[in-house]
Structure formats: C-alpha cells, structure tokens
Design a protein around this motif. Structure first.
Motif, PDB file in Angstrom:
ATOM      1  N   THR A  54      -7.683  17.823   4.323  1.00 26.01           N
ATOM      2  CA  THR A  54      -6.300  17.899   3.882  1.00 26.01           C
ATOM      3  C   THR A  54      -6.255  18.152   2.375  1.00 26.01           C
ATOM      4  OG1 THR A  54      -5.688  15.667   3.103  1.00 26.01           O
ATOM      5  CG2 THR A  54      -5.970  15.950   5.482  1.00 26.01           C
ATOM      6  N   ASP A  55      -5.031  18.373   1.870  1.00 28.66           N
ATOM      7  CA  ASP A  55      -4.806  18.428   0.424  1.00 28.66           C
ATOM      8  C   ASP A  55      -3.943  17.256  -0.024  1.00 28.66           C
ATOM      9  OD1 ASP A  55      -2.410  19.177   1.541  1.00 28.66           O
ATOM     10  OD2 ASP A  55      -2.222  21.063   0.431  1.00 28.66           O
ATOM     11  N   ARG A  56      -3.876  16.197   0.786  1.00 26.12           N
ATOM     12  CA  ARG A  56      -3.078  15.020   0.464  1.00 26.12           C
ATOM     13  C   ARG A  56      -3.719  14.226  -0.672  1.00 26.12           C
ATOM     14  NH1 ARG A  56      -2.895  11.295   5.427  1.00 26.12           N
ATOM     15  NH2 ARG A  56      -5.137  11.525   5.086  1.00 26.12           N
ATOM     16  N   THR A  57      -2.893  13.518  -1.427  1.00 26.11           N
ATOM     17  CA  THR A  57      -3.440  12.682  -2.502  1.00 26.11           C
ATOM     18  C   THR A  57      -4.303  11.554  -1.950  1.00 26.11           C
ATOM     19  OG1 THR A  57      -1.411  11.350  -2.527  1.00 26.11           O
ATOM     20  CG2 THR A  57      -1.554  13.193  -4.088  1.00 26.11           C
ATOM     21  N   ALA A  59      -2.802  16.155  -8.967  1.00 31.78           N
ATOM     22  CA  ALA A  59      -3.514  17.126  -8.158  1.00 31.78           C
ATOM     23  C   ALA A  59      -4.537  17.882  -9.001  1.00 31.78           C
ATOM     24  CB  ALA A  59      -2.539  18.108  -7.519  1.00 31.78           C
ATOM     25  N   PRO A  60      -5.629  18.343  -8.410  1.00 38.38           N
ATOM     26  CA  PRO A  60      -6.585  19.178  -9.147  1.00 38.38           C
ATOM     27  C   PRO A  60      -5.919  20.432  -9.695  1.00 38.38           C
ATOM     28  CG  PRO A  60      -7.545  18.418  -7.091  1.00 38.38           C
ATOM     29  CD  PRO A  60      -6.097  18.043  -7.043  1.00 38.38           C
ATOM     30  N   ASN A  61      -6.497  20.982 -10.743  1.00 38.37           N
ATOM     31  CA  ASN A  61      -5.974  22.152 -11.437  1.00 38.37           C
ATOM     32  C   ASN A  61      -5.858  23.336 -10.476  1.00 38.37           C
ATOM     33  OD1 ASN A  61      -5.555  24.405 -13.079  1.00 38.37           O
ATOM     34  ND2 ASN A  61      -6.870  23.646 -14.710  1.00 38.37           N
ATOM     35  N   SER A  62      -4.639  23.776 -10.210  1.00 35.65           N
ATOM     36  CA  SER A  62      -4.416  24.832  -9.219  1.00 35.65           C
ATOM     37  C   SER A  62      -4.830  26.208  -9.709  1.00 35.65           C
ATOM     38  CB  SER A  62      -2.937  24.859  -8.802  1.00 35.65           C
ATOM     39  OG  SER A  62      -2.109  25.139  -9.915  1.00 35.65           O
ATOM     40  N   SER A  63      -5.155  26.333 -10.994  1.00 34.26           N
ATOM     41  CA  SER A  63      -5.676  27.611 -11.482  1.00 34.26           C
ATOM     42  C   SER A  63      -7.170  27.739 -11.238  1.00 34.26           C
ATOM     43  CB  SER A  63      -5.383  27.766 -12.978  1.00 34.26           C
ATOM     44  OG  SER A  63      -6.148  26.852 -13.759  1.00 34.26           O
ATOM     45  N   ILE A  64      -7.804  26.636 -10.827  1.00 38.67           N
ATOM     46  CA  ILE A  64      -9.240  26.623 -10.535  1.00 38.67           C
ATOM     47  C   ILE A  64      -9.506  26.363  -9.057  1.00 38.67           C
ATOM     48  CG2 ILE A  64     -11.443  25.480 -11.023  1.00 38.67           C
ATOM     49  CD1 ILE A  64     -10.362  24.761 -13.786  1.00 38.67           C
ATOM     50  N   TRP A  65      -8.753  25.414  -8.469  1.00 36.07           N
ATOM     51  CA  TRP A  65      -9.088  24.903  -7.147  1.00 36.07           C
ATOM     52  C   TRP A  65      -8.017  25.212  -6.111  1.00 36.07           C
ATOM     53  CZ3 TRP A  65     -13.934  23.348  -7.142  1.00 36.07           C
ATOM     54  CH2 TRP A  65     -14.494  22.806  -8.314  1.00 36.07           C
ATOM     55  N   THR A  78     -10.338  11.770   7.910  1.00 37.80           N
ATOM     56  CA  THR A  78      -9.814  12.791   7.008  1.00 37.80           C
ATOM     57  C   THR A  78     -10.669  12.828   5.752  1.00 37.80           C
ATOM     58  OG1 THR A  78      -8.273  11.242   5.942  1.00 37.80           O
ATOM     59  CG2 THR A  78      -7.433  12.521   7.823  1.00 37.80           C
ATOM     60  N   SER A  79     -10.632  13.972   5.078  1.00 43.30           N
ATOM     61  CA  SER A  79     -11.348  14.128   3.820  1.00 43.30           C
ATOM     62  C   SER A  79     -10.771  15.362   3.130  1.00 43.30           C
ATOM     63  CB  SER A  79     -12.854  14.264   4.063  1.00 43.30           C
ATOM     64  OG  SER A  79     -13.563  14.235   2.840  1.00 43.30           O
ATOM     65  N   ALA A  80     -11.502  15.907   2.151  1.00 41.80           N
ATOM     66  CA  ALA A  80     -11.030  17.097   1.438  1.00 41.80           C
ATOM     67  C   ALA A  80     -12.195  18.011   1.108  1.00 41.80           C
ATOM     68  CB  ALA A  80     -10.286  16.710   0.159  1.00 41.80           C
ATOM     69  N   ARG A  81     -11.859  19.303   1.030  1.00 43.73           N
ATOM     70  CA  ARG A  81     -12.832  20.343   0.686  1.00 43.73           C
ATOM     71  C   ARG A  81     -12.155  21.299  -0.278  1.00 43.73           C
ATOM     72  NH1 ARG A  81     -16.754  23.697   4.846  1.00 43.73           N
ATOM     73  NH2 ARG A  81     -16.175  25.805   4.227  1.00 43.73           N
ATOM     74  N   LEU A  82     -12.568  21.243  -1.548  1.00 41.04           N
ATOM     75  CA  LEU A  82     -12.024  22.092  -2.595  1.00 41.04           C
ATOM     76  C   LEU A  82     -12.899  23.320  -2.773  1.00 41.04           C
ATOM     77  CD1 LEU A  82     -11.060  19.088  -3.290  1.00 41.04           C
ATOM     78  CD2 LEU A  82     -10.637  19.985  -5.575  1.00 41.04           C
ATOM     79  N   THR A  93     -11.946  11.642  -1.159  1.00 38.36           N
ATOM     80  CA  THR A  93     -12.047  10.411  -0.380  1.00 38.36           C
ATOM     81  C   THR A  93     -11.997  10.689   1.112  1.00 38.36           C
ATOM     82  OG1 THR A  93     -11.015   9.123  -2.159  1.00 38.36           O
ATOM     83  CG2 THR A  93     -10.985   8.161   0.051  1.00 38.36           C
ATOM     84  N   ALA A  94     -13.012  10.179   1.810  1.00 32.52           N
ATOM     85  CA  ALA A  94     -13.049  10.239   3.267  1.00 32.52           C
ATOM     86  C   ALA A  94     -12.464   8.941   3.813  1.00 32.52           C
ATOM     87  CB  ALA A  94     -14.484  10.419   3.761  1.00 32.52           C
TER      88      ALA A  94
END
Length: 283
Positions: A82-85, A54-60, A110-114, A98-99
């Motif tokens: 989503t926050d799914r892998t 997972a992306p760094n949770s202290s940043i994202w 589905t996709s992701a937005r950090l 990834t979309a």
C-alpha cells in the motif's frame, strides 16, 4: 514500536568513500582479479528524509497490491503493498517501511514497496543507503535495482541488481546478487556477507554498490565483499543500461518462508538516507 531510533542525525557521510576503502581492501578481498573501477564522486540524487509525512513524490512512487498477476510478485509473497501512512512514511528524519499483520484486500499482511521508476533511473554509479533492518522469520527486506526496460524485456532479461537482501531470521547476514537471462531466481549469481560480532537489526549499516562497465562491486559499511563481472555469470550480461531503485519489505515468499509463531508485528525497516553518485565520463 520501539522509538529508540529517534535521535539527532549526523547528515555527513558516515563512512569513507567506498572507492577509497576498496583500494585499501582490494588486496585482501575474497574476489579474484578485481577490476580497476571508476571514481563516482558526483552526487546525483540524495534523499535524507528530512521532511515529515509522505516520501518525496519527485523521487518515489509505489507498487500497489499483490503483483500484476496477483501471485505475490512472482515469489508467493503474502503481503499487500500500500501507500498508506501505516505502511510508509517519513518521521524524525527516517523513512519507515512497516510490515503489519492485518486483513487487507484479501491478504493477511500489509507493507510497502517504493520505487523511482519513471522519476530517477541511471546507468552506472555508486548507489548506497544507510538502513536498520527488522527481525523475524518470514521478513524479506531489500534494497535493489531493476532495469528500466522491464516493460519491454520481461524479467530477467531486463536485469536485476540486489544491493542488499536479508532474511529476518538470520540477522547477521545479507546477500548481494544479480539476476539475468540464464542466472535468475535460485540460480542468481550471489554472495553472502556476515557481519562480525553484530546484527543488522540492532543498528544502522551502509549497503552499497559501485557499478561500471563489466563490473558490479558490493559493499557493507565500506567493506568490499563481492565483485561480479561478465565472466561470473552463466548467460548474457545485461547491466549496461539505466536501472531504477526499489526499497521494500516483503512478508513470506519462496525465499524466506512464512512468518511463524515467534514473528512479531509490526516490523519496520528504517532508512536514514539514499544517495546516488556518478562519474561524468561514464554516465
């Protein structure tokens, strides 16, 4: 997914200082009356995406869903974030957003937005990321900043700085823009950059801004192609407070239109790094 991106990365800066390049190019830049800018050399935050998972949770952190009003984030977008892998992960030294085309929570994609909201916000500085973009009609990746007061001052009053926006069926072009009161959505102050003899979906490129009092300069691979100042906008200049970072891949919406029969999924935006610098005299 094509795994041709997997390679040993060189983590040193890929391009000269944006400021140095700007000074070399400023006389030939298409913008007029280019500003004298500060030197942003103090590295504040860097995510090199060296830790798998997972992306760094202290940043994202993440935006989840179809938007606060369920209307595709105000743009009639088609994806569910989503926050799914399956949609967002760090792998082989890269962030992958990834979309996918799939039925999920009432959406067909589905996709992701950090975002760094509440974790990292800064006024002024150099913001840059090295990215390889996806390809296909209806894809709308972006690297952008949003004012940290948007909960109190509703968009566009809080301000938006689009470091890079891209339409997946125009693989040689990106846009750099600002949105504010009186110049938002289709009336945003914007400029296009066309990549000579290359495509943004076949290799990595560095997208960045240098932002100081009363100017925002836009770069691709160190090339200055746009400058926006208070004189350029048709309303209030609202870029004098902290902003946070957003990175996402939208599907569909009012800007790119919907995917068509030639759009293949999944499609991935790969991010090599995100770096932010400051100047202690300004920040």
């Amino acid at each position: 997914m094509n795994n041709s991106y997997i390679h040993k990365k060189t983590k040193a800066l890929q391009f000269p200082s944006l400021l140095f390049v700007m000074l070399l190019l400023i006389s030939s830049c298409e913008t007029d009356d280019a500003q004298t800018v500060a030197t942003f050399t103090d590295l504040v935050i860097a995510d090199e995406f060296d830790t798998e998972g997972a992306p760094n949770s202290s940043i994202w952190t993440y935006d989840i869903g179809r938007g606060p009003n369920g209307d595709g984030w105000g743009n009639q977008e088609l994806q569910y974030y989503t926050d799914r892998t399956e949609n967002v992960k760090v792998e082989n030294g890269f962030l992958l957003i990834t979309a996918k085309e799939e039925s999920f929570e009432g959406a067909t994609y589905t996709s992701a937005r950090l975002k760094t909201q509440g974790l990292f916000e800064q006024k002024y500085g150099r913001f840059e990321a090295r990215i390889r973009l996806p390809y296909g009609k209806g894809l709308w990746p972006a690297f952008w900043l949003l004012g940290n007061d948007c909960d109190q001052n509703i968009w566009p009053q809080c301000g938006e700085i689009d470091v890079m926006e891209y339409l997946g069926d125009s693989p040689t072009k990106v846009f750099g823009s600002v949105h504010g009161p009186g110049y938002s959505a289709g009336e945003a102050e914007t400029k296009e950059y066309s990549l000579p003899n290359d495509r943004f979906d076949t290799g990595f490129h560095v997208f960045g801004i240098e932002w100081g009092p009363e100017y925002i300069n836009y770069y691709v691979d160190g090339n200055l192609y746009n400058q926006i100042t208070p004189d350029d906008v048709s309303g209030e200049w609202v870029f004098d407070h902290p902003f946070y970072i957003i990175m996402n891949v939208a599907v569909g919406g009012s800007f790119p239109g919907s995917p068509n029969e030639e759009t293949t999924f999944p499609q991935t935006m790969l991010v090599d790094y995100v770096r932010v610098y400051k100047n202690n005299r300004l920040n």
